[in-house]
Design a protein around this motif. Structure first.
Motif, PDB file in Angstrom:
ATOM      1  N   HIS A 116       0.960  -1.415  -0.059  1.00 51.21           N
ATOM      2  CA  HIS A 116       0.126   0.004  -0.116  1.00 51.21           C
ATOM      3  C   HIS A 116       0.860   1.154  -0.159  1.00 51.21           C
ATOM      4  O   HIS A 116       1.713   1.450   0.872  1.00 51.21           O
ATOM      5  N   GLY A 117       0.501   2.196  -0.885  1.00 52.70           N
ATOM      6  CA  GLY A 117       1.438   3.211  -1.060  1.00 52.70           C
ATOM      7  C   GLY A 117       2.306   3.342  -2.034  1.00 52.70           C
ATOM      8  O   GLY A 117       3.015   4.318  -2.319  1.00 52.70           O
ATOM      9  N   MET A 118       2.876   2.254  -2.511  1.00 51.27           N
ATOM     10  CA  MET A 118       4.053   2.012  -3.201  1.00 51.27           C
ATOM     11  C   MET A 118       3.816   2.223  -4.979  1.00 51.27           C
ATOM     12  O   MET A 118       2.820   1.589  -5.405  1.00 51.27           O
ATOM     13  N   VAL A 124     -14.033   5.694   2.617  1.00 54.68           N
ATOM     14  CA  VAL A 124     -12.494   5.934   2.689  1.00 54.68           C
ATOM     15  C   VAL A 124     -11.980   5.637   1.054  1.00 54.68           C
ATOM     16  O   VAL A 124     -11.618   4.411   0.991  1.00 54.68           O
ATOM     17  N   PHE A 125     -11.620   6.551   0.325  1.00 51.70           N
ATOM     18  CA  PHE A 125     -11.241   6.073  -0.913  1.00 51.70           C
ATOM     19  C   PHE A 125      -9.595   5.843  -0.842  1.00 51.70           C
ATOM     20  O   PHE A 125      -8.909   6.637  -0.186  1.00 51.70           O
ATOM     21  N   HIS A 126      -9.360   5.016  -1.366  1.00 48.39           N
ATOM     22  CA  HIS A 126      -7.972   4.593  -1.925  1.00 48.39           C
ATOM     23  C   HIS A 126      -7.680   3.981  -3.114  1.00 48.39           C
ATOM     24  O   HIS A 126      -8.559   3.401  -3.753  1.00 48.39           O
ATOM     25  N   ILE A 127      -6.844   4.567  -3.900  1.00 44.47           N
ATOM     26  CA  ILE A 127      -6.304   3.670  -5.054  1.00 44.47           C
ATOM     27  C   ILE A 127      -5.045   3.202  -5.122  1.00 44.47           C
ATOM     28  O   ILE A 127      -4.121   3.980  -4.336  1.00 44.47           O
ATOM     29  N   TYR A 160      -9.122   0.601  -7.216  1.00 46.01           N
ATOM     30  CA  TYR A 160      -9.504   1.695  -6.129  1.00 46.01           C
ATOM     31  C   TYR A 160     -10.459   1.091  -5.522  1.00 46.01           C
ATOM     32  O   TYR A 160     -11.664   0.330  -6.052  1.00 46.01           O
ATOM     33  N   HIS A 161     -10.734   1.412  -4.248  1.00 44.56           N
ATOM     34  CA  HIS A 161     -11.784   0.835  -3.070  1.00 44.56           C
ATOM     35  C   HIS A 161     -12.091   1.699  -2.194  1.00 44.56           C
ATOM     36  O   HIS A 161     -11.215   2.615  -1.767  1.00 44.56           O
ATOM     37  N   CYS A 162     -13.061   1.284  -1.253  1.00 44.62           N
ATOM     38  CA  CYS A 162     -13.232   1.892  -0.090  1.00 44.62           C
ATOM     39  C   CYS A 162     -12.156   1.057   0.930  1.00 44.62           C
ATOM     40  O   CYS A 162     -12.114  -0.170   1.134  1.00 44.62           O
ATOM     41  N   HIS A 163     -11.391   1.895   1.932  1.00 43.96           N
ATOM     42  CA  HIS A 163     -10.380   1.351   2.583  1.00 43.96           C
ATOM     43  C   HIS A 163     -10.933   0.890   3.958  1.00 43.96           C
ATOM     44  O   HIS A 163     -10.282   0.225   4.942  1.00 43.96           O
ATOM     45  N   ILE A 164     -12.410   0.871   3.978  1.00 41.28           N
ATOM     46  CA  ILE A 164     -12.843   0.314   5.257  1.00 41.28           C
ATOM     47  C   ILE A 164     -12.968  -1.355   4.779  1.00 41.28           C
ATOM     48  O   ILE A 164     -13.752  -1.484   3.734  1.00 41.28           O
ATOM     49  N   ASP A 206      -2.903   9.017  -0.076  1.00 39.16           N
ATOM     50  CA  ASP A 206      -3.590   7.827  -0.798  1.00 39.16           C
ATOM     51  C   ASP A 206      -4.676   7.342  -0.163  1.00 39.16           C
ATOM     52  O   ASP A 206      -5.281   6.262  -0.765  1.00 39.16           O
ATOM     53  N   VAL A 207      -5.239   7.963   1.053  1.00 40.61           N
ATOM     54  CA  VAL A 207      -6.313   7.691   1.580  1.00 40.61           C
ATOM     55  C   VAL A 207      -7.451   9.075   1.869  1.00 40.61           C
ATOM     56  O   VAL A 207      -6.374   9.748   2.153  1.00 40.61           O
ATOM     57  N   ILE A 208      -8.480   8.883   1.548  1.00 37.65           N
ATOM     58  CA  ILE A 208      -9.273  10.174   2.085  1.00 37.65           C
ATOM     59  C   ILE A 208     -10.691   9.870   2.261  1.00 37.65           C
ATOM     60  O   ILE A 208     -11.191   8.914   1.661  1.00 37.65           O
ATOM     61  N   ASP A 209     -11.105  10.333   3.455  1.00 34.43           N
ATOM     62  CA  ASP A 209     -12.633  10.359   3.725  1.00 34.43           C
ATOM     63  C   ASP A 209     -13.589  10.849   2.780  1.00 34.43           C
ATOM     64  O   ASP A 209     -13.245  12.017   2.458  1.00 34.43           O
ATOM     65  N   ILE A 210     -14.707  10.162   2.559  1.00 37.25           N
ATOM     66  CA  ILE A 210     -15.961  10.887   1.853  1.00 37.25           C
ATOM     67  C   ILE A 210     -16.855  10.892   2.981  1.00 37.25           C
ATOM     68  O   ILE A 210     -17.507   9.600   3.308  1.00 37.25           O
ATOM     69  N   PRO A 211     -17.235  11.959   3.657  1.00 38.46           N
ATOM     70  CA  PRO A 211     -18.226  11.969   4.586  1.00 38.46           C
ATOM     71  C   PRO A 211     -19.426  11.614   4.180  1.00 38.46           C
ATOM     72  O   PRO A 211     -19.815  11.590   2.849  1.00 38.46           O
TER      73      PRO A 211
END
Ligand code: CU
Length: 499
Positions: free
Chosen positions: A119-121, A420-423, A477-481, A445-450
């Motif tokens: 993750h993150g690489m 939580v968006f992550h790609i 890309y996906h939700c990180h929950i 590389d992760v961000i919340d979508i309220p």
């Protein structure tokens, strides 16, 4: 001599020096009283040598002790706290993964496939690097055309890779949440962020805080998960009065949010999600969505004991409970440290940002080549999740871009809970949250979508640069929950090589 009573494994002299006695002795069974006595453990570290990091990771059940409870769980190399991997730009990383996942007391109850995601690489999404479609099956369950229960990962850290905190965990669709909850996740550090971008802080004392969540045996569905630091329920973190320390923190859990608050202290963020900030960013609480990491500077206050809490997070009416918990205690004692010159350095911007990958400042200026909207939705019972109205399907391509594209994505949440968006493979710049412009000083590389409120969807805008030629291929890309991801909230993207 080690002083032991229930919940206390601390040298007696350390307790005396701290002015502490093990209260568990006086108040048997009082969980809160045992708490401050256990010293924060340091995770095992594996460093690269002569440009190479070689490691064997075996995922298998082992007896672990988390928060005073003993049970078996599937973990790496027999321990709940996985090794921290420390690599440098240009290094070759070789990981020999063995799948011996089997029945354990919690969560994972049968042999099943696993793999590793980094993750993150920003490395190729292909074999033998970061291909999450690889399935490493347990012995006796190998499928025709699939690999045996062993897989040899081999990839190189790009010479211009961003420096900072990343992590590794399994990513076989449908089994990610359970495997990460079991303990299969660890920190992966591309050295040396501080030395390169904030050299004035390079000599400060460091602490590594791995935040995770777990279901203890007997936990009921819907109970909040148990949160730990370095696998400990309530460790003591030590500082001297006025001392500055660098804390490397990662939320390497499956589903839970951490919003750290330390009484009388603030956090100066030097890096987030494996990217340096353009200057130290002061934050009163350190919000870490599932998957988020941060390097922060902390200056201790005067001598005393300060609770380190994770605040309650409002995950929305459809969300899982995320109540406030006390995670640990910062014990400030000993001779004072004059932090004067370090304080003055807090206003200095990061240096040498152009030594690495593209920066937030540069992404801001890129012309947008395409715009799209990704909608997060779910069924009323909160059991099935969608991106753009579709559950994940491994065989379907949802998004196609070409190396060189720079896209603006509007992430829209029409549900009653946070996502939580992550790609994979690329960082992004967050430019807008809830209609307000955001000027965050680094890539994420992760961000919340309220969640949706009063019928108005939660909305976040990001700019995603698909610039590095080495990320061409198919990834996700996906939700990180991870519960949401496993239940459909993921999509495939193909990045085509530049024409
Ligand atoms: Cu979600």
């Amino acid at each position: 001599m080690t002083y032991q009573s229930e919940g206390c494994f601390v040298p007696r002299h350390a307790l005396l020096a701290a002015g502490l006695i093990c209260l568990a002795e006086l108040l048997p069974g009082a969980a809160s009283a045992q708490q401050a006595a256990e010293e924060l453990v340091r995770p095992e570290e594996v460093h690269s040598r002569n440009g190479e990091l070689t490691l064997a990771l075996t995922a298998a059940p082992a007896k672990i002790n988390v928060a005073g409870v003993s049970f078996s769980s599937n973990v790496f190399n027999g321990k709940y706290l996985s090794p921290v991997l420390r690599v440098r730009r240009g290094d070759l990383v070789k990981i020999h993964l063995v799948n011996e996942i089997a029945k354990a007391d919690n969560e994972i109850s049968k042999p099943e496939p696993t793999n590793l995601h980094y993750h993150g690489m920003a490395i190729p999404p292909t074999e033998p690097a970061d291909d999450i479609f690889v399935e490493v099956h347990p012995k006796g369950h190998e499928h025709v055309g699939h690999h045996s229960n062993v897989y040899e990962y081999a990839w190189r850290v790009p010479e211009d890779h961003a420096l900072g905190l990343h992590w590794y965990h399994p990513h076989v669709h449908g089994r990610v949440e359970d495997q990460v909850l079991s303990g299969l996740s660890g920190l992966l550090v591309v050295e040396s962020m501080t030395e390169t971008h904030y050299p004035q802080f390079a000599d400060l004392q460091r602490q590594t805080l791995i935040l995770r969540d777990i279901d203890l045996p007997g936990a009921k569905d819907g109970d909040p998960k148990t949160k730990t630091i370095n696998g400990q329920k309530h460790p003591a973190i030590r500082m001297r009065p006025g001392e500055f320390q660098i804390w490397e923190i990662g939320n390497l859990g499956a589903d839970s949010y951490f919003d750290l608050e330390l009484d009388g202290h603030s956090f100066w963020v030097l890096g987030r999600d494996g990217n340096p900030t353009e200057l130290p960013v002061k934050e009163q609480t350190l919000y870490l969505s599932p998957g988020a990491r941060a390097e922060v500077l902390v200056q201790s206050a005067k001598a005393g004991h300060y609770p380190l809490r994770s605040l309650k997070v409002d995950t929305g009416p459809q969300g899982d409970p995320n109540p406030q918990v006390e995670l640990g205690t910062v014990i400030v004692e000993g001779g004072p440290v004059n932090g004067g010159s370090t304080s003055a350095d807090l206003s200095k911007p990061a240096v040498a940002l152009d030594s690495g990958d593209i920066t937030a400042r540069e992404v801001r200026k890129l012309p947008i080549t395409n715009r799209r909207t990704i909608t997060f939705s779910e069924t009323a019972d909160g059991k099935t999740f969608f991106l753009n109205n579709k559950m994940f399907d491994q065989g379907r391509i949802d998004t196609t871009v070409t190396i060189g594209d720079v896209e603006e994505w509007t992430l829209r949440n029409v549900t009653g809970e946070r996502h939580v968006f992550h790609i994979h493979q690329t960082d992004f710049l967050v430019t807008e949250q809830e209609g307000a412009a955001l000027d965050y000083k680094g890539l994420r590389d992760v961000i919340d979508i309220p969640q949706q409120r009063n019928g108005k969807p939660g909305e976040v805008k990001i700019i995603v640069p698909f610039l590095r030629p080495n990320i061409a291929g198919k990834f996700v890309y996906h939700c990180h929950i991870l519960e949401h991801e496993d239940n459909g909230m993921m999509a495939n993207i193909v990045v085509l090589p530049a024409k």
